[in-house]
Motif scaffolding. Structure first.
Motif, PDB file in Angstrom:
ATOM      1  N   SER A 279       0.856  -1.187   0.000  1.00 32.31           N
ATOM      2  CA  SER A 279       0.000   0.000   0.000  1.00 32.31           C
ATOM      3  C   SER A 279       0.887   1.230   0.000  1.00 32.31           C
ATOM      4  CB  SER A 279      -0.935   0.010   1.213  1.00 32.31           C
ATOM      5  OG  SER A 279      -0.208  -0.009   2.427  1.00 32.31           O
ATOM      6  N   TYR A 280       0.492   2.225  -0.803  1.00 30.81           N
ATOM      7  CA  TYR A 280       1.254   3.462  -0.956  1.00 30.81           C
ATOM      8  C   TYR A 280       0.286   4.627  -1.019  1.00 30.81           C
ATOM      9  CZ  TYR A 280       5.363   0.692  -2.112  1.00 30.81           C
ATOM     10  OH  TYR A 280       6.406  -0.191  -2.063  1.00 30.81           O
ATOM     11  N   GLY A 281       0.808   5.823  -0.898  1.00 29.96           N
ATOM     12  CA  GLY A 281      -0.010   7.012  -1.060  1.00 29.96           C
ATOM     13  C   GLY A 281      -0.199   7.756   0.240  1.00 29.96           C
ATOM     14  N   ASP A 282      -0.432   9.065   0.131  1.00 27.22           N
ATOM     15  CA  ASP A 282      -0.549   9.898   1.327  1.00 27.22           C
ATOM     16  C   ASP A 282      -1.751   9.529   2.182  1.00 27.22           C
ATOM     17  OD1 ASP A 282       1.651  11.209   0.403  1.00 27.22           O
ATOM     18  OD2 ASP A 282       0.544  12.901  -0.450  1.00 27.22           O
ATOM     19  N   GLY A 307       9.265 -18.409   2.422  1.00 25.52           N
ATOM     20  CA  GLY A 307       9.965 -17.467   1.565  1.00 25.52           C
ATOM     21  C   GLY A 307       9.636 -17.610   0.102  1.00 25.52           C
ATOM     22  N   TYR A 308       8.410 -17.951  -0.231  1.00 24.77           N
ATOM     23  CA  TYR A 308       8.016 -18.145  -1.622  1.00 24.77           C
ATOM     24  C   TYR A 308       7.717 -16.808  -2.303  1.00 24.77           C
ATOM     25  CZ  TYR A 308       5.407 -19.911  -5.655  1.00 24.77           C
ATOM     26  OH  TYR A 308       4.957 -20.166  -6.923  1.00 24.77           O
ATOM     27  N   TRP A 309       7.106 -15.885  -1.576  1.00 20.26           N
ATOM     28  CA  TRP A 309       6.775 -14.568  -2.107  1.00 20.26           C
ATOM     29  C   TRP A 309       7.364 -13.505  -1.186  1.00 20.26           C
ATOM     30  CZ3 TRP A 309       2.589 -11.408   0.114  1.00 20.26           C
ATOM     31  CH2 TRP A 309       2.021 -11.971   1.257  1.00 20.26           C
ATOM     32  N   ASN A 310       7.288 -12.252  -1.587  1.00 17.02           N
ATOM     33  CA  ASN A 310       8.016 -11.223  -0.850  1.00 17.02           C
ATOM     34  C   ASN A 310       7.340 -10.778   0.432  1.00 17.02           C
ATOM     35  OD1 ASN A 310       9.852 -11.330  -2.880  1.00 17.02           O
ATOM     36  ND2 ASN A 310       9.553  -9.246  -3.617  1.00 17.02           N
ATOM     37  N   GLY A 311       6.017 -10.836   0.512  1.00 19.07           N
ATOM     38  CA  GLY A 311       5.307 -10.431   1.712  1.00 19.07           C
ATOM     39  C   GLY A 311       4.488  -9.167   1.507  1.00 19.07           C
ATOM     40  N   ILE A 312       3.967  -8.647   2.623  1.00 21.37           N
ATOM     41  CA  ILE A 312       3.100  -7.475   2.650  1.00 21.37           C
ATOM     42  C   ILE A 312       3.921  -6.262   3.080  1.00 21.37           C
ATOM     43  CG2 ILE A 312       1.164  -6.394   3.868  1.00 21.37           C
ATOM     44  CD1 ILE A 312      -0.098  -9.185   4.093  1.00 21.37           C
ATOM     45  N   LEU A 313       3.710  -5.123   2.396  1.00 22.37           N
ATOM     46  CA  LEU A 313       4.349  -3.872   2.790  1.00 22.37           C
ATOM     47  C   LEU A 313       3.283  -2.800   3.013  1.00 22.37           C
ATOM     48  CD1 LEU A 313       6.750  -1.949   3.244  1.00 22.37           C
ATOM     49  CD2 LEU A 313       6.745  -1.519   0.768  1.00 22.37           C
ATOM     50  N   VAL A 314       3.262  -2.250   4.237  1.00 21.94           N
ATOM     51  CA  VAL A 314       2.476  -1.056   4.519  1.00 21.94           C
ATOM     52  C   VAL A 314       3.457   0.106   4.473  1.00 21.94           C
ATOM     53  CG1 VAL A 314       0.979   0.128   6.177  1.00 21.94           C
ATOM     54  CG2 VAL A 314       0.868  -2.363   5.934  1.00 21.94           C
ATOM     55  N   GLY A 315       3.478   0.841   3.360  1.00 19.86           N
ATOM     56  CA  GLY A 315       4.468   1.887   3.160  1.00 19.86           C
ATOM     57  C   GLY A 315       3.876   3.129   2.556  1.00 19.86           C
ATOM     58  N   GLY A 316       4.760   4.084   2.223  1.00 18.99           N
ATOM     59  CA  GLY A 316       4.337   5.288   1.521  1.00 18.99           C
ATOM     60  C   GLY A 316       3.317   6.129   2.255  1.00 18.99           C
ATOM     61  N   TYR A 351       8.854   6.504   3.939  1.00 23.61           N
ATOM     62  CA  TYR A 351       7.989   7.462   4.614  1.00 23.61           C
ATOM     63  C   TYR A 351       7.397   6.857   5.877  1.00 23.61           C
ATOM     64  CZ  TYR A 351       8.428   9.687   0.061  1.00 23.61           C
ATOM     65  OH  TYR A 351       8.913  10.245  -1.076  1.00 23.61           O
ATOM     66  N   GLU A 352       6.653   7.671   6.618  1.00 30.69           N
ATOM     67  CA  GLU A 352       6.032   7.228   7.868  1.00 30.69           C
ATOM     68  C   GLU A 352       4.747   6.459   7.570  1.00 30.69           C
ATOM     69  OE1 GLU A 352       5.378  10.922   9.730  1.00 30.69           O
ATOM     70  OE2 GLU A 352       7.505  11.406   9.973  1.00 30.69           O
ATOM     71  N   SER A 353       4.649   5.253   8.088  1.00 30.40           N
ATOM     72  CA  SER A 353       3.464   4.434   7.895  1.00 30.40           C
ATOM     73  C   SER A 353       2.954   3.968   9.250  1.00 30.40           C
ATOM     74  CB  SER A 353       3.774   3.230   7.006  1.00 30.40           C
ATOM     75  OG  SER A 353       4.312   3.644   5.771  1.00 30.40           O
ATOM     76  N   HIS A 354       1.742   3.423   9.246  1.00 31.51           N
ATOM     77  CA  HIS A 354       1.100   3.072  10.516  1.00 31.51           C
ATOM     78  C   HIS A 354       0.345   1.753  10.344  1.00 31.51           C
ATOM     79  CE1 HIS A 354       1.973   7.265  11.527  1.00 31.51           C
ATOM     80  NE2 HIS A 354       1.477   7.550  10.325  1.00 31.51           N
ATOM     81  N   THR A 380       6.465   6.903  12.503  1.00 24.93           N
ATOM     82  CA  THR A 380       5.915   5.579  12.205  1.00 24.93           C
ATOM     83  C   THR A 380       5.372   4.946  13.482  1.00 24.93           C
ATOM     84  OG1 THR A 380       7.319   5.160  10.304  1.00 24.93           O
ATOM     85  CG2 THR A 380       6.490   3.232  11.469  1.00 24.93           C
ATOM     86  N   THR A 381       4.182   4.327  13.366  1.00 22.29           N
ATOM     87  CA  THR A 381       3.602   3.655  14.531  1.00 22.29           C
ATOM     88  C   THR A 381       3.248   2.220  14.188  1.00 22.29           C
ATOM     89  OG1 THR A 381       1.365   4.416  13.950  1.00 22.29           O
ATOM     90  CG2 THR A 381       2.663   5.802  15.450  1.00 22.29           C
ATOM     91  N   PHE A 382       3.426   1.351  15.173  1.00 22.75           N
ATOM     92  CA  PHE A 382       3.061  -0.059  15.035  1.00 22.75           C
ATOM     93  C   PHE A 382       2.457  -0.522  16.343  1.00 22.75           C
ATOM     94  CE2 PHE A 382       4.381  -4.566  15.721  1.00 22.75           C
ATOM     95  CZ  PHE A 382       3.473  -5.134  14.826  1.00 22.75           C
TER      96      PHE A 382
END
Length: 394
Positions: A279-282, A307-316, A351-354, A380-382
C-alpha cells in the motif's frame, strides 16, 4: 429447446454450401453470418431441429446492436471469432429453457471466442452456453509493464453484464476483464474446463458490489480468480474491495494499492513467486476485516514453501488495520528499497506508515521475522494486538 443438435451437424454444413447470407425467405435453413455487421441485426431461432447460423470468419459488429434471441445455436468454424467494437453492442437474451449456444466446429478448442470492446449499457450476456474457445490469442493488455496475450472465451474491454452463463472447453481464460473494463454484473455463472483461469482481471475492477459467491468454478487448470496490476510499477490506482469468493484469488503480479483497499472476511489470496502486496499514497488505508470464524488468508501460491513470495508492505505514508489475518510464506526478498527485513509483513519504507495488528498469525517466513518495523522513520507507529508474532525492529 433444440433437439438432435450434434446429429445434424454434417447436414448443417452441407446446407450452408447451398445457402446465401440473405436467405430470410427460407427460415428453416441454416444461414451464414456475415463477417461485418454495421446495422442492427437480430439472430433468430428459426431452425428448431439444429443449427441456426454458421460463422466462418472473424465477425465484427460496428455501429450496430446485435441481438440474439432465446434458443439460437451458432457454430463457429476453425479460427472464427465475434468482436463487438467500441461503437457497437450485443444483447444475448437466452433463457433457462432456451439458452443461446455458441459452439466450435468439431471437438477441442477450435475458435477464438467473443471480445466486447464497448461501454454500451445495452451489452448483456444472459443464459449463454459457450464452448470450444481459445484456439489462439484473443486478448492483450499490459500486466506489470509487460504485454500479456491470452486465449479466452469472453473478453471484456468495456462493460457487459454476464449472468447464468456456462463456459466449458476453453483453451485459456474463461472471462477476461481488461484494465479499462467495468465489471457491472457477474452472477450465477459456471466455468469449467479452462486450461488456465476461470476469471482474470485488473485488480482495480473489484468494487463492493462485485461478488463471485453464487458462481461455480471447477476443473480449470489454475482454479483462481487471477488479479493483475496494469502499470509498470504494479500500481492499482482505484479504490478496491475484495469480497469472499468460492475459490482463492491469485496475485498474478505484485499489487501495490495507491488508494484505499479492503479485504473482507473469508477472502483467501495466493501470491505468485517473488511478488508482493503493498500500500502506498498519502491517504491510503488498508483494512483486512477477517473474523474468528472467517479469517483472511494470504499465502504463497506454493502453500508449503517458506519465503516463496516477498510479503506485505504497509508503506508510503499509508495506514493499515489488519484483523484476523493469517499470512504465510513471505520473505523471498525485500518488499522495498528501504525495507531492512525479509518478513511476512513490513511497516514503512521511506515514509512514515502506521499499522495495527489484531489477532493476526504468521507462518513459514524465511528469515524468522513475522513483522519488520522500520522505527527510525519519524512518526511511524506499530501496534501489535496479536500473540506469538516475532517482531524485528530497526
Amino acid at each position: 429447446m433444440k433437439t438432435n443438435f450434434l446429429n445434424i451437424l454434417p447436414v448443417a454444413f452441407a446446407l450452408v454450401f447451398f445457402s446465401s447470407c440473405d436467405n430470410d425467405d427460407v427460415p428453416s435453413e441454416i444461414k451464414n453470418l456475415t463477417c461485418y455487421i454495421s446495422s442492427d441485426m437480430v439472430l433468430t431461432n428459426h431452425n428448431p431441429d439444429g443449427v441456426d447460423y454458421v460463422v466462418d470468419c472473424n465477425v465484427e459488429v460496428s455501429g450496430a446492436l446485435l441481438t440474439i434471441e432465446p434458443g439460437v445455436s451458432i457454430v463457429f468454424k476453425n479460427g472464427a471469432s465475434l468482436q463487438i467494437s467500441e461503437n457497437a453492442a450485443i444483447a444475448i437474451n437466452g433463457t433457462e429453457d432456451e439458452p443461446v449456444l455458441m459452439k466450435g466446429e468439431g471437438s477441442g478448442t477450435t475458435w477464438k471466442g467473443v471480445a466486447i470492446m464497448s461501454n454500451d449499457n445495452r451489452n448483456k450476456i444472459n443464459h449463454l452456453d459457450i464452448r470450444n474457445t481459445g484456439s489462439s490469442n484473443w486478448f492483450s493488455d499490459v500486466f506489470g509493464g509487460f504485454i500479456y496475450d491470452a486465449k479466452i472465451a469472453i473478453s471484456v474491454y468495456g462493460k457487459t453484464a454476464i449472468s447464468n452463463t456456462q463456459i466449458s472447453t476453453c483453451g485459456g481464460v474463461g472471462v477476461m476483464y481488461g484494465s479499462g473494463a467495468s465489471l457491472t454484473q457477474f452472477d450465477n455463472n459456471k466455468i469449467s474446463g479452462c486450461s488456465l483461469y476461470p476469471v482474470m482481471m485488473y485488480a482495480g475492477n473489484l468494487t463492493p458490489s462485485v461478488s463471485f459467491m453464487n458462481s461455480e468454478f471447477t476443473n480449470n487448470g489454475e482454479n483462481y480468480i487471477a488479479l493483475y496490476a496494469h502499470s509498470s510499477n504494479t500500481e492499482v490506482d482505484n479504490v478496491v474491495t475484495i469480497n469472499e469468493a468460492p475459490i482463492p484469488y491469485l496475485a498474478y503480479t505484485s499489487l501495490d494499492f495507491v488508494k484505499s483497499v479492503s479485504f473482507m472476511e473469508g477472502v483467501e489470496m495466493h501470491v505468485t513467486a517473488g511478488n508482493r502486496l503493498g500500500s502506498y499514497g498519502d491517504n491510503t488505508t488498508w483494512s483486512i476485516n477477517g473474523t474468528v470464524t472467517k479469517p483472511v488468508n494470504i499465502k504463497g501460491k506454493n502453500e508449503t514453501t517458506a519465503g516463496y513470495w516477498n510479503g506485505i508492505l504497509v508503506g508510503g505514508e499509508s495506514t493499515g488495520v489488519f484483523t484476523y489475518l493469517n499470512v504465510s510464506g513471505g520473505g523471498y526478498d525485500y518488499t522495498g528499497i528501504n525495507v531492512p527485513f525479509k518478513a511476512n509483513i513490513n511497516v514503512t519504507d521511506t515514509y512514515e506508515s502506521h499499522l495495527v495488528l489484531n489477532d493476526c498469525a504468521s507462518a513459514l517466513n524465511s528469515s524468522g521475522c513475522d513483522v519488520g518495523v522500520r522505527t527510525g522513520n519519524g512518526n511511524t507507529t506499530f501496534v501489535n494486538n496479536s500473540t506469538g508474532l516475532t517482531v524485528c525492529e530497526d
